[in-house]
Write an enzyme that holds these catalytic residues in place. Structure first.
Site, PDB file in Angstrom:
ATOM      1  N   ASP A 147       0.837  -1.199   0.000  1.00 13.71           N
ATOM      2  CA  ASP A 147       0.000   0.000   0.000  1.00 13.71           C
ATOM      3  C   ASP A 147       0.875   1.254   0.000  1.00 13.71           C
ATOM      4  O   ASP A 147       0.659   2.183   0.785  1.00 13.71           O
ATOM      5  CB  ASP A 147      -0.956  -0.011   1.207  1.00 13.71           C
ATOM      6  CG  ASP A 147      -2.013   1.086   1.098  1.00 13.71           C
ATOM      7  OD1 ASP A 147      -2.191   1.626  -0.002  1.00 13.71           O
ATOM      8  OD2 ASP A 147      -2.647   1.406   2.122  1.00 13.71           O
ATOM      9  N   HIS A 190      -3.106   0.685  11.769  1.00 17.50           N
ATOM     10  CA  HIS A 190      -2.854  -0.721  11.438  1.00 17.50           C
ATOM     11  C   HIS A 190      -1.358  -0.966  11.280  1.00 17.50           C
ATOM     12  O   HIS A 190      -0.591  -0.025  11.105  1.00 17.50           O
ATOM     13  CB  HIS A 190      -3.555  -1.087  10.125  1.00 17.50           C
ATOM     14  CG  HIS A 190      -3.392  -0.019   9.064  1.00 17.50           C
ATOM     15  ND1 HIS A 190      -4.357   0.927   8.801  1.00 17.50           N
ATOM     16  CD2 HIS A 190      -2.371   0.279   8.224  1.00 17.50           C
ATOM     17  CE1 HIS A 190      -3.952   1.745   7.847  1.00 17.50           C
ATOM     18  NE2 HIS A 190      -2.736   1.386   7.477  1.00 17.50           N
ATOM     19  N   GLN A 258      -3.223  -5.298   5.897  1.00 12.49           N
ATOM     20  CA  GLN A 258      -3.118  -4.217   6.882  1.00 12.49           C
ATOM     21  C   GLN A 258      -4.091  -4.506   8.020  1.00 12.49           C
ATOM     22  O   GLN A 258      -5.302  -4.350   7.866  1.00 12.49           O
ATOM     23  CB  GLN A 258      -3.440  -2.862   6.226  1.00 12.49           C
ATOM     24  CG  GLN A 258      -2.350  -2.402   5.267  1.00 12.49           C
ATOM     25  CD  GLN A 258      -2.801  -1.287   4.326  1.00 12.49           C
ATOM     26  OE1 GLN A 258      -3.726  -1.472   3.534  1.00 12.49           O
ATOM     27  NE2 GLN A 258      -2.142  -0.137   4.389  1.00 12.49           N
ATOM     28  N   ARG A 288       2.315  12.906  10.448  1.00 16.33           N
ATOM     29  CA  ARG A 288       1.040  12.824   9.738  1.00 16.33           C
ATOM     30  C   ARG A 288       0.270  11.627  10.284  1.00 16.33           C
ATOM     31  O   ARG A 288       0.727  10.495  10.184  1.00 16.33           O
ATOM     32  CB  ARG A 288       1.302  12.654   8.244  1.00 16.33           C
ATOM     33  CG  ARG A 288       0.060  12.355   7.404  1.00 16.33           C
ATOM     34  CD  ARG A 288       0.508  11.991   5.987  1.00 16.33           C
ATOM     35  NE  ARG A 288      -0.580  11.694   5.084  1.00 16.33           N
ATOM     36  CZ  ARG A 288      -1.186  10.510   4.980  1.00 16.33           C
ATOM     37  NH1 ARG A 288      -0.843   9.504   5.774  1.00 16.33           N
ATOM     38  NH2 ARG A 288      -2.138  10.328   4.098  1.00 16.33           N
ATOM     39  N   ASP A 290      -1.950   9.024   9.967  1.00 11.79           N
ATOM     40  CA  ASP A 290      -2.595   8.314   8.863  1.00 11.79           C
ATOM     41  C   ASP A 290      -3.901   7.655   9.304  1.00 11.79           C
ATOM     42  O   ASP A 290      -3.947   6.982  10.333  1.00 11.79           O
ATOM     43  CB  ASP A 290      -1.618   7.240   8.351  1.00 11.79           C
ATOM     44  CG  ASP A 290      -2.199   6.471   7.185  1.00 11.79           C
ATOM     45  OD1 ASP A 290      -2.441   7.100   6.138  1.00 11.79           O
ATOM     46  OD2 ASP A 290      -2.419   5.253   7.322  1.00 11.79           O
ATOM     47  N   GLU A 332      -5.062  13.466   9.032  1.00 17.19           N
ATOM     48  CA  GLU A 332      -5.449  13.013   7.694  1.00 17.19           C
ATOM     49  C   GLU A 332      -6.842  12.405   7.791  1.00 17.19           C
ATOM     50  O   GLU A 332      -7.034  11.197   7.739  1.00 17.19           O
ATOM     51  CB  GLU A 332      -4.451  11.978   7.145  1.00 17.19           C
ATOM     52  CG  GLU A 332      -4.630  11.674   5.670  1.00 17.19           C
ATOM     53  CD  GLU A 332      -5.228  10.298   5.341  1.00 17.19           C
ATOM     54  OE1 GLU A 332      -5.731  10.122   4.218  1.00 17.19           O
ATOM     55  OE2 GLU A 332      -5.179   9.393   6.201  1.00 17.19           O
ATOM     56  N   HIS A 396      -1.077  11.595  -3.022  1.00 18.64           N
ATOM     57  CA  HIS A 396      -0.815  10.251  -3.530  1.00 18.64           C
ATOM     58  C   HIS A 396      -2.101   9.425  -3.633  1.00 18.64           C
ATOM     59  O   HIS A 396      -2.108   8.365  -4.228  1.00 18.64           O
ATOM     60  CB  HIS A 396       0.176   9.555  -2.605  1.00 18.64           C
ATOM     61  CG  HIS A 396      -0.421   9.296  -1.257  1.00 18.64           C
ATOM     62  ND1 HIS A 396      -0.720  10.317  -0.373  1.00 18.64           N
ATOM     63  CD2 HIS A 396      -0.817   8.152  -0.661  1.00 18.64           C
ATOM     64  CE1 HIS A 396      -1.270   9.807   0.714  1.00 18.64           C
ATOM     65  NE2 HIS A 396      -1.339   8.492   0.574  1.00 18.64           N
ATOM     66  N   ASP A 397      -3.180   9.900  -3.001  1.00 17.69           N
ATOM     67  CA  ASP A 397      -4.430   9.134  -2.990  1.00 17.69           C
ATOM     68  C   ASP A 397      -5.377   9.610  -4.092  1.00 17.69           C
ATOM     69  O   ASP A 397      -5.083  10.523  -4.851  1.00 17.69           O
ATOM     70  CB  ASP A 397      -5.114   9.280  -1.630  1.00 17.69           C
ATOM     71  CG  ASP A 397      -4.524   8.335  -0.588  1.00 17.69           C
ATOM     72  OD1 ASP A 397      -4.004   7.265  -0.977  1.00 17.69           O
ATOM     73  OD2 ASP A 397      -4.579   8.667   0.608  1.00 17.69           O
ATOM     74  N   ARG A 521      -4.373   4.176  -7.797  1.00 18.45           N
ATOM     75  CA  ARG A 521      -3.737   5.377  -7.258  1.00 18.45           C
ATOM     76  C   ARG A 521      -2.298   5.513  -7.763  1.00 18.45           C
ATOM     77  O   ARG A 521      -1.721   6.595  -7.735  1.00 18.45           O
ATOM     78  CB  ARG A 521      -3.764   5.351  -5.723  1.00 18.45           C
ATOM     79  CG  ARG A 521      -5.168   5.520  -5.155  1.00 18.45           C
ATOM     80  CD  ARG A 521      -5.190   5.355  -3.655  1.00 18.45           C
ATOM     81  NE  ARG A 521      -4.761   4.022  -3.253  1.00 18.45           N
ATOM     82  CZ  ARG A 521      -4.497   3.665  -2.004  1.00 18.45           C
ATOM     83  NH1 ARG A 521      -4.621   4.550  -1.036  1.00 18.45           N
ATOM     84  NH2 ARG A 521      -4.116   2.438  -1.711  1.00 18.45           N
TER      85      ARG A 521
HETATM   86  C1  GLC Z   1      -4.316   6.762   4.236  1.00 19.23           C
HETATM   87  C2  GLC Z   1      -3.296   6.860   3.129  1.00 19.23           C
HETATM   88  C3  GLC Z   1      -3.615   5.861   2.071  1.00 19.23           C
HETATM   89  C4  GLC Z   1      -3.618   4.500   2.684  1.00 19.23           C
HETATM   90  C5  GLC Z   1      -4.529   4.419   3.885  1.00 19.23           C
HETATM   91  C6  GLC Z   1      -4.239   3.212   4.699  1.00 19.23           C
HETATM   92  O1  GLC Z   1      -5.576   7.112   3.799  1.00 19.23           O
HETATM   93  O2  GLC Z   1      -3.268   8.156   2.617  1.00 19.23           O
HETATM   94  O3  GLC Z   1      -2.675   5.933   1.022  1.00 19.23           O
HETATM   95  O4  GLC Z   1      -4.039   3.569   1.734  1.00 19.23           O
HETATM   96  O5  GLC Z   1      -4.339   5.494   4.770  1.00 19.23           O
HETATM   97  O6  GLC Z   1      -3.020   3.354   5.387  1.00 19.23           O
HETATM   98  C1  GLC Z   2     -10.795   6.594   2.157  1.00 20.96           C
HETATM   99  C2  GLC Z   2     -10.373   7.044   3.478  1.00 20.96           C
HETATM  100  C3  GLC Z   2      -9.122   7.880   3.385  1.00 20.96           C
HETATM  101  C4  GLC Z   2      -8.082   7.203   2.528  1.00 20.96           C
HETATM  102  C5  GLC Z   2      -8.610   6.747   1.234  1.00 20.96           C
HETATM  103  C6  GLC Z   2      -7.570   5.929   0.519  1.00 20.96           C
HETATM  104  O1  GLC Z   2     -11.258   7.678   1.447  1.00 20.96           O
HETATM  105  O2  GLC Z   2     -11.365   7.802   4.132  1.00 20.96           O
HETATM  106  O3  GLC Z   2      -8.621   8.064   4.651  1.00 20.96           O
HETATM  107  O4  GLC Z   2      -7.063   8.100   2.237  1.00 20.96           O
HETATM  108  O5  GLC Z   2      -9.734   5.969   1.467  1.00 20.96           O
HETATM  109  O6  GLC Z   2      -8.006   5.654  -0.766  1.00 20.96           O
END
Ligand code: GLC
Ligand code: GLC
Length: 653
Positions: A147, A190, A258, A288, A290, A332, A396-397, A521
Site C-alpha cells: 500500500d 494498522h 493491513q 502525519r 494516517d 489526515e 498520492h491518494d 492510485r
Molecule cells: C491513508 C493513506 C492511504 C492508505 C490508507 C491506509 O488514507 O493516505 O494511502 O491507503 O491510509 O493506510
Molecule cells: C478513504 C479514506 C481515506 C483514505 C482513502 C484511501 O477515502 O477515508 O482516509 O485516504 O480511502 O483511498
C-alpha cells in the site's frame, strides 16, 4: 494497588504514586527535572483521557504506570539538539502559520531514489521555497504490495531499498540546516501482517492476538459490517479478512495485509506511543496521523470519527507534549467536513489536510461555478487561531467527493447525482470533459467510485497535448496555476505533491506491475528524475517539446507565486473571510492580519473573461489596490473588474 485506587481517585494522588514508582536513575539530573516538570504539567490531561478510555479495566493503573515509563525512555533517547528545538518551539509555537511555509510530499524512491540521493535534491526544493518535506512512509514493509508503504512491518527500520535509519537522521539534520522541516507518517491505525506483533499473533501468542481484532467466526464481523463503509471494495469486499493459518477473521479496514490495531487494549496504546516517540526522536517537525478517523470501533456505528478516537489522539498529543513538544500532529481525516474540523485543536491536531477545499476546487473547475465552494468555505474554513490548514490540490491518494449534502441541497444540487457527474467528468466519460482521470475503488453494490490522476492530466494537459490543442494546453496550465494559487493565498500551509510542480502527466506504467495493477492510485505516483529537476532549474531554451514547455511554465509560475507569498506577511497568520461575488464563476476572499494589512483575492474558474462589480474592492477599505501577481493597479470602486480566463488577483492596498 488497582483495588485501592478507584477511577474517581484524584489524578494528583495517582501521579504521586506513579512517580514514586518510576525509576529515573537512567536520566541525567537535568532530564529528570525536565521530565518531572512536564509530567506534572500534563498528567492531569493524560489521566483524564486515559481513564475515560481504559478506566473500566482492572489493570488501568498498571498500564498508566507503564506508559509513564515509555515516556521517560522517550526523554532519555531525545537528542540534545532536539531538546533545544523543543524549547524554541515552546516559545514560538505557531511557526506553521508563517508566510514562508510551503510543503512538498514525495515518495523517496520516486525522487531519490534513495535517502542519500535526496541530499542532492535540496537545491531544487529550495529553488521552490520548500520548508517542509513530507517523505511518504519509508519504513520496512512487505515486498510487493505494501500500500505504498502504508503497511508498516517495523517503525524503527527504514525500508532497506531506501536506506538506513542513520541516513534518515542525517537527512533530517541536513534539511534542518537548510530551513526545511522533515515530516513523517505515523501509521497507527494498522500494521502490516509482517510486523512482529502480527507474527506473534499468527504464532498463537494470545497477548499479541489482543493487539488486533480477531474473531473466530462471522458473527461479530457481520454485525459490524451492517454499518461499515467499504474502503477498497475493488480488492476485497467488506472490512474483514479470513486468515487461514489462525482460522480467524481479522479486521482489515484497508488492504487484507493491513491489520487494524485494537486500541481498546491499553497495551496497544502504550506500545504505539513508544513507536511514535521513536519517530519523533528522529528529528521530525510533524507527524502525519494516517487514517486517524478509523482507530476506534463501536458496534452499530460506521466506526469512523468516534469520540474515543479523539480522546486517543489527544492522549497521544499529551505524550508528545511531555517528550517532544516541538513535534505537531497533522490530521489526515478524509471524511465529512463537520468531522474533519473536530480533529483540529491545539490539544489534538495542530495541522489538518483540507479535503473540502481540495474537492471543491476540482468541483469548480468542472462546473465553472463557485457557489458550492463559496458556501462550504463560508461554513467550514475558519478554525482555531492556534492551528492551520494544510491546503493541497492533489496527493498520492484518490479524490473523494467530500462535501456537505445539506449545503448542496440548499443550493438545489442533488448530492448523489452531482457526485456521479463529477466521477463521469474527471474520468473523461462526460462529453466535453477536459480531464483524463481513472476511476478508483468502484463499488459494485452502489456504483460509488473515486478518481485518480495527476494534477496535469486532470486539468486537461494530457488530452490537449495528445491533440496538439494550443488553447487546451494554455487552459490546462492556467487551471493548474489557479488551483495552486488559491492554496498559496487562502490561508494555511500549501502542500505541493511532488511531480505536480512540473505538471507531469499520468504514469500508466503501474498497469504492467502485478503488485500495483489493482490499485489505480499508482497512476498519480510519478517519478521526478534528475533530468526533470535540471530542466526546471535551467535557463530558458527554445529546444523544448510542448510537454517540457508546459512543465516549465507551471514550475516558473509556482515559483513566482511562492516568492510573492514568502515576501508578504499578509500570507502568514491572518483571518480569512470568504466573500460573495455577483458572478457565479468567481470566487473571492479577503484576509486581514493583526497589523491591519489586507489582501483581496478574486479568482475566475471559467475559460471566458468575467466581470464583477468593482465595489468588491470595498473589502480592502480603499483603492488603489495593487495586484501582487501582475503589478497592475486597480483604481476605482465604481468600475467593473475584469478577469481573464482563469485569472486570479492578489490585491493589496
Ligand atoms: C491513508 C493513506 C492511504 C492508505 C490508507 C491506509 O488514507 O493516505 O494511502 O491507503 O491510509 O493506510
Ligand atoms: C478513504 C479514506 C481515506 C483514505 C482513502 C484511501 O477515502 O477515508 O482516509 O485516504 O480511502 O483511498
Amino acid at each position: 494497588m488497582e483495588q485501592a485506587m478507584n477511577y474517581a481517585a484524584d489524578s494528583n494522588v495517582c501521579l504521586d504514586r506513579i512517580m514514586a514508582n518510576t525509576d529515573l536513575s537512567m536520566l541525567t539530573k537535568k532530564d529528570a527535572a525536565l521530565f518531572t516538570r512536564r509530567v506534572n504539567a500534563h498528567f492531569g490531561d493524560l489521566f483524564d483521557k486515559y481513564t475515560t478510555i481504559y478506566g473500566h479495566q482492572f489493570d488501568c493503573y498498571f498500564h498508566l504506570q507503564q506508559l509513564i515509563n515509555v515516556l521517560r525512555d522517550g526523554v532519555k533517547n531525545r537528542k540534545p539538539a532536539l531538546k533545544k528545538l523543543d524549547n524554541l518551539r515552546l516559545k514560538s509555537p505557531n511557526w506553521y502559520k508563517d508566510e514562508n511555509q510551503v510543503g512538498m510530499a514525495l515518495y523517496v524512491d520516486l525522487a531519490g531514489p534513495t535517502l542519500k540521493d535526496l541530499h542532492t535534491r535540496i537545491p531544487y526544493y529550495k529553488a521552490l521555497g520548500i520548508t517542509y518535506l513530507h517523505l511518504m512512509p519509508l519504513y520496512d514493509s512487505p515486498k510487493g504490495d505494501s500500500d505504498g508503504g502504508y503497511a508498516v512491518s517495523d517503525y524503527r527500520k527504514v525500508n532497506p531499498s531506501l536506506g538506513t535509519m542513520s541516513e534518515l537522521e542525517s537527512l533530517a539534520t541536513a534539511l534542518q540546516k537548510e530551513g526545511i522541516n522533515l515530516v513523517l507518517d505515523f501509521v497507527f491505525n494498522h500494521t502490516s501482517d509482517e510486523h512482529h506483533w502480527a507474527k506473534e499473533a499468527l504464532a498463537g501468542n494470545k497477548q499479541f492476538q489482543n493487539y488486533y481484532y480477531l474473531f473466530n467466526d462471522r458473527t461479530v464481523p457481520d454485525q459490524f459490517e451492517h454499518t461499515l463503509r467499504e474502503i477498497f471494495p475493488q480488492v476485497r469486499r467488506g472490512s474483514f479478512t479470513f486468515n487461514e493459518h489462525m482460522q480467524k477473521w481479522v479486521w482489515t479496514t484497508f488492504n487484507s495485509f493491513q491489520w487494524d490495531l485494537n486500541y481498546s487494549n491499553p497495551e496497544v496504546f502504550n506500545a504505539i506511543t513508544g513507536e511514535m516517540l521513536f519517530l519523533a526522536n528522529i528529528g521530525c517537525a510533524a507527524l502525519r496521523l494516517d487514517a486517524l478517523a478509523f482507530i476506534w470501533k463501536e458496534m452499530g456505528t460506521d466506526c469512523e470519527n468516534q469520540e474515543k478516537a479523539h480522546l486517543l489522539i489527544q492522549a497521544f498529543n499529551t505524550c508528545l507534549q511531555i517528550v517532544a513538544p516541538a513535534v505537531v500532529f497533522k490530521s489526515e481525516a478524509i471524511v465529512h467536513p463537520d468531522e474533519v474540523i473536530k480533529y483540529i485543536g491545539k490539544n489534538e491536531c495542530q495541522l489538518s489536510y483540507n479535503p473540502l477545499l481540495m474537492a471543491l476546487l476540482w468541483n469548480s473547475l468542472a462546473t465553472r461555478k463557485t457557489r458550492l465552494l463559496t458556501r462550504s468555505m463560508q461554513k467550514s474554513f475558519s478554525i482555531s487561531d492556534e492551528c492551520t490548514w494544510v491546503n493541497y490540490v492533489r496527493c498520492h491518494d484518490d479524490i473523494g467527493w467530500t462535501f456537505d449534502d445539506n449545503i448542496a441541497n440548499e443550493l438545489g444540487i442533488n448530492p448523489q447525482d452531482h457526485r456521479f457527474f463529477l466521477n463521469q467528468f474527471f474520468t473523461g466519460r462526460f462529453e466535453g470533459s477536459f480531464a483524463n482521470g481513472v476511476p478508483f475503488a468502484e463499488n459494485p453494490s452502489n456504483g460509488d467510485c473515486r478518481v485518480c490522476g495527476s494534477l496535469a492530466s486532470l486539468c486537461g494537459l494530457e488530452g490537449a497535448l495528445d491533440t496538439n490543442d494550443q488553447q487546451g494546453i494554455e487552459d490546462a496550465i492556467n487551471r493548474m496555476l489557479l488551483m495552486y494559487g488559491i492554496t498559496f493565498s487562502i490561508g494555511g500551509i500549501p502542500l505541493l505533491y511532488s511531480s505536480d510542480e512540473l505538471a507531469k502527466l499520468n504514469d500508466y506504467d503501474y498497469l504492467n506491475d502485478p503488485s500495483k495493477r489493482h490499485d489505480d492510485r499508482w497512476v498519480n505516483r510519478i517519478a521526478v528524475t534528475q533530468e526533470d529537476t535540471e530542466l526546471a532549474l535551467s535557463e530558458p531554451s527554445s529546444q523544448l517539446t510542448a510537454e517540457q514547455d508546459a512543465s516549465l511554465q507551471v514550475f516558473r509560475g509556482l515559483q513566482n507565486m511562492l516568492a510573492i507569498r514568502r515576501n508578504n506577511p499578509i500570507f502568514g497568520a491572518s483571518r480569512t473571510t470568504i466573500l460573495d461575488t455577483d458572478n457565479q464563476h468567481c470566487f473571492a476572499y479577503v484576509r486581514e492580519n493583526d497589523s491591519g494589512e489586507k489582501l483581496l483575492a478574486i479568482c475566475n474558474f471559467s475559460e471566458e473573461t468575467q466581470q464583477i462589480n468593482g465595489n468588491l474592492l470595498g473589502a480592502l477599505g480603499h483603492t488603489p489596490s495593487i495586484d501582487l501577481l501582475t503589478g497592475n493597479t486597480l483604481n476605482d470602486n465604481n468600475t467593473a473588474i475584469l478577469l481573464a480566463p482563469f485569472q486570479q488577483y492578489w490585491l493589496k492596498q
